[in-house]
Design an enzyme around this catalytic site. Structure first.
Site, PDB file in Angstrom:
ATOM      1  N   THR A 151      -0.440   8.400   0.694  1.00 53.14           N
ATOM      2  CA  THR A 151      -0.407   8.487  -0.725  1.00 53.14           C
ATOM      3  C   THR A 151      -1.578   7.511  -1.211  1.00 53.14           C
ATOM      4  O   THR A 151      -1.956   7.565  -2.272  1.00 53.14           O
ATOM      5  CB  THR A 151       0.851   8.117  -1.261  1.00 53.14           C
ATOM      6  OG1 THR A 151       1.170   6.829  -0.683  1.00 53.14           O
ATOM      7  CG2 THR A 151       1.850   9.096  -0.803  1.00 53.14           C
ATOM      8  N   ASP A 190     -12.932 -10.912   2.776  1.00 51.92           N
ATOM      9  CA  ASP A 190     -11.466 -11.083   3.279  1.00 51.92           C
ATOM     10  C   ASP A 190     -10.895 -12.220   3.534  1.00 51.92           C
ATOM     11  O   ASP A 190     -11.231 -12.705   4.666  1.00 51.92           O
ATOM     12  CB  ASP A 190     -11.811  -9.770   4.378  1.00 51.92           C
ATOM     13  CG  ASP A 190     -10.053  -9.504   4.438  1.00 51.92           C
ATOM     14  OD1 ASP A 190      -9.061 -10.403   4.927  1.00 51.92           O
ATOM     15  OD2 ASP A 190      -9.876  -8.252   4.786  1.00 51.92           O
ATOM     16  N   ASP A 241      -9.070 -12.434   7.032  1.00 51.30           N
ATOM     17  CA  ASP A 241      -9.958 -12.412   8.087  1.00 51.30           C
ATOM     18  C   ASP A 241     -10.641 -13.777   8.374  1.00 51.30           C
ATOM     19  O   ASP A 241     -10.575 -14.237   9.344  1.00 51.30           O
ATOM     20  CB  ASP A 241     -11.052 -11.509   8.027  1.00 51.30           C
ATOM     21  CG  ASP A 241     -10.637 -10.082   8.066  1.00 51.30           C
ATOM     22  OD1 ASP A 241      -9.495  -9.868   8.842  1.00 51.30           O
ATOM     23  OD2 ASP A 241     -11.305  -9.215   7.915  1.00 51.30           O
ATOM     24  N   ARG A 300      -0.726  -0.441   2.261  1.00 55.89           N
ATOM     25  CA  ARG A 300      -1.304   0.934   1.625  1.00 55.89           C
ATOM     26  C   ARG A 300      -0.633   1.891   2.538  1.00 55.89           C
ATOM     27  O   ARG A 300      -0.822   2.133   3.824  1.00 55.89           O
ATOM     28  CB  ARG A 300      -2.595   1.016   1.700  1.00 55.89           C
ATOM     29  CG  ARG A 300      -3.408   1.968   0.752  1.00 55.89           C
ATOM     30  CD  ARG A 300      -4.871   1.777   0.608  1.00 55.89           C
ATOM     31  NE  ARG A 300      -5.177   0.275  -0.416  1.00 55.89           N
ATOM     32  CZ  ARG A 300      -4.981   0.403  -1.434  1.00 55.89           C
ATOM     33  NH1 ARG A 300      -4.789   1.307  -2.257  1.00 55.89           N
ATOM     34  NH2 ARG A 300      -5.264  -0.709  -2.075  1.00 55.89           N
TER      35      ARG A 300
HETATM   36  N1  URA Z   1      -8.142  -9.200  -0.607  1.00 56.16           N
HETATM   37  C1  URA Z   1      -9.099 -10.091   0.027  1.00 56.16           C
HETATM   38  O1  URA Z   1      -9.044 -10.537   0.757  1.00 56.16           O
HETATM   39  N2  URA Z   1     -10.461 -10.088  -0.627  1.00 56.16           N
HETATM   40  C2  URA Z   1     -10.598  -9.470  -1.871  1.00 56.16           C
HETATM   41  O2  URA Z   1     -11.707  -9.701  -2.243  1.00 56.16           O
HETATM   42  C3  URA Z   1      -9.788  -8.667  -2.453  1.00 56.16           C
HETATM   43  C4  URA Z   1      -8.496  -8.564  -1.675  1.00 56.16           C
END
Ligand code: URA
Length: 242
Positions: free
Chosen positions: A140, A234, A237, A136
């Site tokens: 913007t 995530d 992670d 990202r």
């Molecule tokens: N990326 C992720 O790792 N988890 C999500 O829920 C959305 C995007």
């Protein structure tokens, strides 16, 4: 044009008698012809249950994710063209089979997509794998291409695009634009992901109607931070650091 999801549904069509069938939440169905959802077998739902559980540790998360990735790759490969190929068996009889036709490569969207590379290598020996880094833009808030390294002959290959979580589809859409700008026709791209959002799928499939999406599950939606819900948190992670 999506069908409503009922929260509890019976898992697996024919594996056990009706009264012994477990119920579980299964994928939302969508009516896009280019979206292929893996069969909602007890096996797949059990694997997804493991990786969604916040108490699953990193080693188990990696192990069970890899099993789902393997199923996605196998299903993705079913979409590649084959030609008839007859062989003779050691007992002197013939078997009318098929063989794959055409070259493939993987392209992972960094970093989470790299987690899917091994599953592709396990199924396709010495497969070429390219990478795309999209992040990202801080100013913007739009996805921005930071880096790509793709096979030079990618325009002649089928591309398996790898990203485990298909949330808004912003990064995947940018990755597809990069592939198209390098000469890959849309209908030779297969986007493999573990969990998709209905919003992401709808936007993406309208934009790229010829591209195929192969997913294990379409979830309920996105939260205010664009995390998939119920989702698994995530992915990067949990796979790389937690
Ligand atoms: N990326 C992720 O790792 N988890 C999500 O829920 C959305 C995007």
């Amino acid at each position: 044009n999506e069908k409503p999801q009922s929260p509890k549904q019976s898992v697996g069509p024919d594996y056990r008698p009706e009264k012994q069938k477990p119920t579980a939440t299964v994928s939302t169905e969508v009516s896009f012809d280019n979206v292929h959802i893996l069969p909602q077998t007890p096996q797949l739902i059990a694997l997804l249950t493991m990786i969604r559980d916040k108490n699953t540790d990193r080693a188990d998360f990696i192990f069970y994710s890899n099993r789902i990735i393997r199923l996605l790759v196998e299903e993705g490969l079913n979409h590649l063209p084959v030609v008839e190929h007859t062989v003779t068996t050691p007992v002197g009889r013939t078997y009318a089979g098929v063989m794959f036709q055409g070259k493939i490569c993987g392209v992972s969207i960094m970093r989470a997509g790299e987690a899917m590379e091994q599953g592709l290598r396990d199924c396709c020996r010495s497969v070429r794998i390219g990478k795309i880094l999209i992040q990202r833009d801080e100013e913007t808030s739009q996805p921005k291409l930071f880096y790509d390294k793709l096979p030079e002959d990618i325009a002649d290959r089928w591309v398996l695009l790898l990203d485990p979580m298909f949330a808004t589809g912003g990064s995947a859409a940018m990755a597809v634009e990069v592939l198209k700008s390098r000469g890959v026709p849309e209908d030779r791209i297969l986007f493999l992901n573990l969990i998709a959002s209905p919003e992401g799928v709808a936007n993406f499939c309208k934009k790229f109607p010829k591209l195929r999406v192969v997913t294990a599950f379409i979830d309920q939606g996105l939260d205010e931070k664009n995390y998939i819900i119920p989702g698994l948190g995530d992915f990067g992670d949990r796979f790389y650091t937690m």
